[in-house]
Structures are given as structure tokens and as C-alpha cells.
Design an enzyme around this catalytic site. Structure first.
Site, PDB file in Angstrom:
ATOM      1  N   ASP A  88       0.841  -1.219   0.000  1.00 14.59           N
ATOM      2  CA  ASP A  88       0.000   0.000   0.000  1.00 14.59           C
ATOM      3  C   ASP A  88       0.865   1.255   0.000  1.00 14.59           C
ATOM      4  OD1 ASP A  88       0.729  -0.401   2.697  1.00 14.59           O
ATOM      5  OD2 ASP A  88      -1.277   0.030   3.499  1.00 14.59           O
ATOM      6  N   ASP A 225      -5.413  -0.147   6.077  1.00 14.06           N
ATOM      7  CA  ASP A 225      -6.178  -0.538   7.264  1.00 14.06           C
ATOM      8  C   ASP A 225      -7.321   0.436   7.545  1.00 14.06           C
ATOM      9  OD1 ASP A 225      -4.156  -2.340   7.284  1.00 14.06           O
ATOM     10  OD2 ASP A 225      -3.169  -1.570   9.078  1.00 14.06           O
ATOM     11  N   TYR A 275       8.951  -1.948  10.583  1.00 10.85           N
ATOM     12  CA  TYR A 275       8.011  -1.506   9.550  1.00 10.85           C
ATOM     13  C   TYR A 275       8.550  -0.263   8.846  1.00 10.85           C
ATOM     14  CZ  TYR A 275       3.654  -0.094   7.305  1.00 10.85           C
ATOM     15  OH  TYR A 275       2.712   0.269   6.378  1.00 10.85           O
TER      16      TYR A 275
HETATM   17  C1  GLA Z   1       0.237  -2.586   8.418  1.00  9.30           C
HETATM   18  C2  GLA Z   1       0.028  -1.176   7.874  1.00  9.30           C
HETATM   19  C3  GLA Z   1      -0.605  -1.223   6.490  1.00  9.30           C
HETATM   20  C4  GLA Z   1       0.146  -2.165   5.552  1.00  9.30           C
HETATM   21  C5  GLA Z   1       0.389  -3.507   6.226  1.00  9.30           C
HETATM   22  C6  GLA Z   1       1.263  -4.411   5.403  1.00  9.30           C
HETATM   23  O1  GLA Z   1      -0.988  -3.192   8.666  1.00  9.30           O
HETATM   24  O2  GLA Z   1      -0.782  -0.429   8.738  1.00  9.30           O
HETATM   25  O3  GLA Z   1      -0.676   0.074   5.955  1.00  9.30           O
HETATM   26  O4  GLA Z   1       1.330  -1.575   5.119  1.00  9.30           O
HETATM   27  O5  GLA Z   1       0.989  -3.358   7.502  1.00  9.30           O
HETATM   28  O6  GLA Z   1       0.625  -4.745   4.209  1.00  9.30           O
END
Ligand code: GLA
Length: 442
Positions: A88, A225, A275
Site C-alpha cells: 500500500d 487498514d 516496519y
Molecule cells: C500494516 C500497515 C498497512 C500495511 C500492512 C502491510 O498493517 O498499517 O498500511 O502496510 O501493515 O501490508
């Protein structure tokens, strides 16, 4: 200690009587999600409304702490991503669906005119209070900063947020990779819409919640999300082009197929830095490949560039670019009822997340391997880790008539090999955020 750790909302994950506990108000009589140890049922297509117990618990919490009745209620779901992981924030395609687990907030404007937000969350001993006028991002975020961030977003959009009191109850597992943070942000935004009497444009609402997470929780998340928590639709997954923000709902109404979520019960924490590191590595990969984002190239171009890329940069780009290609294909297969094809793409997705993007864990890999052992006659179409990784859940697509035996298989062998009890439940695609009638319907 991550932010999510100290937001100890009530979850019913380990209750063996969960099916009875979540019987819906309107759907009385149909079976709730199977709980580990309690079995998984194929899920009929009626939608679960807000579970009576959850609503009653929230009203009771509010009344006990604030000495009066709440005036409004709002709920927002967690999500499971079927495919399209870590793409995303690379302008790619994702295919999440909202799940039948949600965060519920009951609230009322303050009666004393003070512009303070007073919040009590189930599992927290004391209410937390903050000014709705002075909102600066925190040095050390805590759970309430997700809400402060949303209030700040409303204030910046020109809304005068009144003082309010609110009670929160959630059954989205915290730290399970099912977007408990987005559910909290979106439930808070929906509550504010109700208190202000002004609905936001849904896409702007999702973006506002994403900003809250960036600035107040310090997690540079993508839009997936918050978007699905706002725009989820019962009986549908959502194919989202994260570049144009163009959504397309994909019907998932076949009762012969069940989505199983298996929680490793090893918490993931996005605040740990991995992340943000992955996101920075993707940006570096795009720069090295001479494109604005990894959406702009195809797999063959990445493979051709391999000799001049750092091995790590190549691996990151390889996962992202191949995953962006897989996701719209997977959505088409789902729509066409080609579950074998969809399942193969789930396994491919897991493989590149594990080997190239390096966000899986031994426990996630084990749950996927166990699911693979039940492919074919065992009823499994495919499985993969879901969400950011580093712990959390897998998602498995399975024939409904085999869902129970697959659940038992995963449960027994995972427990035997890790000593950890997994939590496994089935879910249908649920609706996104909504106002809830305090009398019971949503
Ligand atoms: C987390 C982030 C999302 C996305 C996922 C991995 O949930 O909040 O924006 O990047 O990781 O797909």
C-alpha cells in the site's frame, strides 16, 4: 513496550464459550466465530450485528465511570488482508476485507462545557483525560494518542470538537496484525462525526485516521487498514488501488468457502522500527531503479536490474513488485470462483514475504506449512501471513465443509510444535464503520 501493549481492551479470544458470547442481536440463533478449542463452523451469510454483550459492556462501563447514560455509539472493524502485503505504501493494490471483530465506542458530550476528552477503555483501570483544544503529537505515544490524533485531525479540518466522555470495548485482538489501531482510530472518528452531527467524506475520513497514526502514534503506515475499516462492505473484499484510491468491492458470497484466521499469539509491534525500515528500503529500491515508486516497474525489469542492485534492495523490490502484480489477478480469480488459483497466489505471496521481504516468523511459517499439508482433499486452497508480519496472524482459504477439521489440525499441531496455544476463528467479510443504535441495532 509498544503502544498496543498498554491498550488492554477486553478480548474474548481464549474463551471456550465464545460462540454463545457473540450471538448477535439481530442474528440471534446463528453461530458465532469458532474459537480455538471450540471448533469452527461454516459461516452462514447473515451479518453479525454488534454483539449484545459488547454493547452492554460498553454502556455499563460508561455509566459506571461517568454516572450517566451515553448518547451515541459507533463501531469500526478490524481487517484481514487476503493478499497485497506491504504494497500500500508502494502505490500498489491490496485486497483486504473487514472482519467480524470490532471496536465499539459509546459516548456523550460533556455537560460541564469543558473541552476535555475523558476516555475509559475496558481493561484499563482508570479513565484518561485530555484537552480537545491543545493537541500536540506526543514524545512517547500511548494508546490514547490514537484518539488524540483523530481529534487533532478534526480540529485541523476546522471542526470545533466539544468536550466528550467515551467508553471503549473491543474484540479485535491487540498486536494480532488485524488492525486494532485502525479500528480504534476509525471508531473514534465515527464517534466524533456523531457528536458533531457532521459526517466526513469516507475517503477523507480514512486519510485523517492514517494521519493520526503517522503523527500521534509515529507509525508510517499505508492507507489499507483505515480504508477498509471505513469502507468495508458485508459479503465483499475490497480491491484498492492505493495510488488512485479507487476502490472496487469484490463479492465473496460463496457459502462453500470460509476464511480462517489463525493467530500465532506472538505479538507484532509496528513501533519496533522494522516496519519503518521496510518502508525506507522500498523507497531506496525505487530510487535505485530510477522510478517514483515500485508500482512503476514490472518483475522482469527488477530481475534484469539484479546485477546492479544490492542483494537486500533486490529482495525487497522483488517481493513488492511481484505482489503488486499478483493482487489484481488474485481478485479476478476470487470473483471467478477460481479458489485453487487464488490459493496458489496466497502461497506465492507468503513465500516472497518470507524469503525476500523477510517479515515472516517461524510461527507464521509453521501455520502456513500446516495449512499446506491440508491442501487438496484436506480442503485448504491456500494460506499466507497477513498484515505487517513480525508475528500476528495467518489467513487460510478453506472449503467450508472442511473448516472445522482444518482448524483442529492447525490448533493441535501448532500447539504441539510450539507450546503456544493459537487462536483460530472464521469470519465473513463485514461492514465498515457504522453508527450503532444504543437500543441494539447497527
Ligand atoms: C500494516 C500497515 C498497512 C500495511 C500492512 C502491510 O498493517 O498499517 O498500511 O502496510 O501493515 O501490508
Amino acid at each position: 513496550m509498544g503502544i498496543e501493549d498498554d491498550w488492554r481492551v477486553i478480548t474474548r479470544d481464549n474463551r471456550r464459550d465464545g460462540a454463545a458470547a457473540v450471538a448477535g442481536i439481530r442474528g440471534a440463533g446463528f453461530r458465532g466465530p469458532g474459537i480455538s478449542g471450540g471448533g469452527v463452523e461454516a459461516r452462514p451469510m447473515c451479518m453479525r450485528s454488534i454483539p449484545r454483550m459488547q454493547l452492554e459492556q460498553a454502556i455499563e462501563l460508561f455509566t459506571r465511570h461517568f454516572g450517566r447514560a451515553p448518547a451515541c455509539a459507533a463501531a469500526a472493524p478490524g481487517r484481514v488482508n487476503l493478499i497485497g502485503e506491504h504494497v500500500d505504501y508502494n502505490d500498489g493494490f491490496v485486497l483486504p476485507m473487514a472482519i467480524e471483530r470490532q471496536t465499539l465506542i459509546v459516548a456523550a458530550p460533556r455537560s460541564d462545557g469543558h473541552r476535555l476528552g475523558g476516555i475509559i477503555s475496558a481493561g484499563q483501570p482508570e479513565p484518561v483525560s485530555f484537552s480537545t483544544e491543545e493537541l500536540t503529537p506526543p514524545e512517547q505515544p500511548t494508546w490514547v494518542d490514537y484518539i488524540r490524533g483523530v481529534v487533532a485531525g478534526f480540529a485541523e479540518a476546522g471542526h470545533e470538537v466539544p468536550g466528550f466522555e467515551a467508553a471503549i470495548v473491543s474484540d479485535v485482538p491487540v498486536g494480532g496484525g488485524l488492525s486494532s489501531s485502525a479500528a480504534l482510530e476509525v471508531a473514534a472518528a465515527t464517534t466524533l462525526e456523531s457528536l458533531l452531527g457532521r459526517p466526513l467524506d469516507p475517503v477523507k475520513k480514512a486519510l485523517l485516521c492514517q494521519q493520526a497514526e503517522h503523527r500521534f502514534a509515529r507509525v508510517p503506515c499505508g492507507i489499507m487498514d483505515q480504508f477498509i475499516s471505513v469502507l468495508g462492505r458485508a459479503g465483499h473484499a475490497l480491491l484498492l488501488d492505493c495510488r488512485s484510491l479507487e476502490p472496487r468491492h469484490v463479492a465473496m458470497t460463496d457459502e462453500g468457502v470460509t476464511v480462517l484466521i489463525a493467530n500465532t499469539n506472538c505479538k507484532h509491534e509496528l513501533t519496533g522500527g522494522e516496519y519503518a525500515e521496510r518502508r525506507a528500503q522500498c523507497e531506496a529500491a525505487a530510487r535505485a531503479l530510477g522510478v517514483a515508486s515500485l508500482r512503476d516497474i514490472d518483475v522482469n525489469t527488477v530481475i534484469a536490474a539484479k546485477p546492479r542492485l544490492e542483494p537486500l534492495v533486490f529482495r525487497r523490490a522483488y517481493h513488492v513488485v511481484s505482489e503488486i502484480e499478483r493482487t489484481p489477478r488474485a481478485a479476478a480469480m476470487l470473483e471467478a470462483g477460481d479458489y485453487e488459483g487464488f490459493g496458489r497466489l496466497m502461497l506465492d505471496s507468503h513465500a516472497t514475504l518470507r524469503d525476500a521481504f523477510e517479515v515472516s516468523t517461524q510461527e507464521l511459517d509453521l501455520l502456513v506449512e500446516l495449512a499446506e499439508q491440508r491442501m487438496g482433499e484436506g480442503g485448504v486452497y491456500g494460506a499466507r501471513m497477513t498484515g505487517a508480519g513480525f508475528g500476528g496472524c495467518t489467513v487460510t482459504l478453506v472449503r467450508s465443509d472442511k473448516a472445522h477439521s482444518v482448524e483442529r489440525y492447525l490448533y493441535t499441531h501448532y500447539l504441539e510444535q510450539t507450546g503456544i496455544e493459537p487462536t483460530i476463528f472464521a469470519t465473513r467479510p463485514a461492514d465498515g464503520a457504522r453508527l450503532v443504535d444504543l437500543g441494539g441495532s447497527s
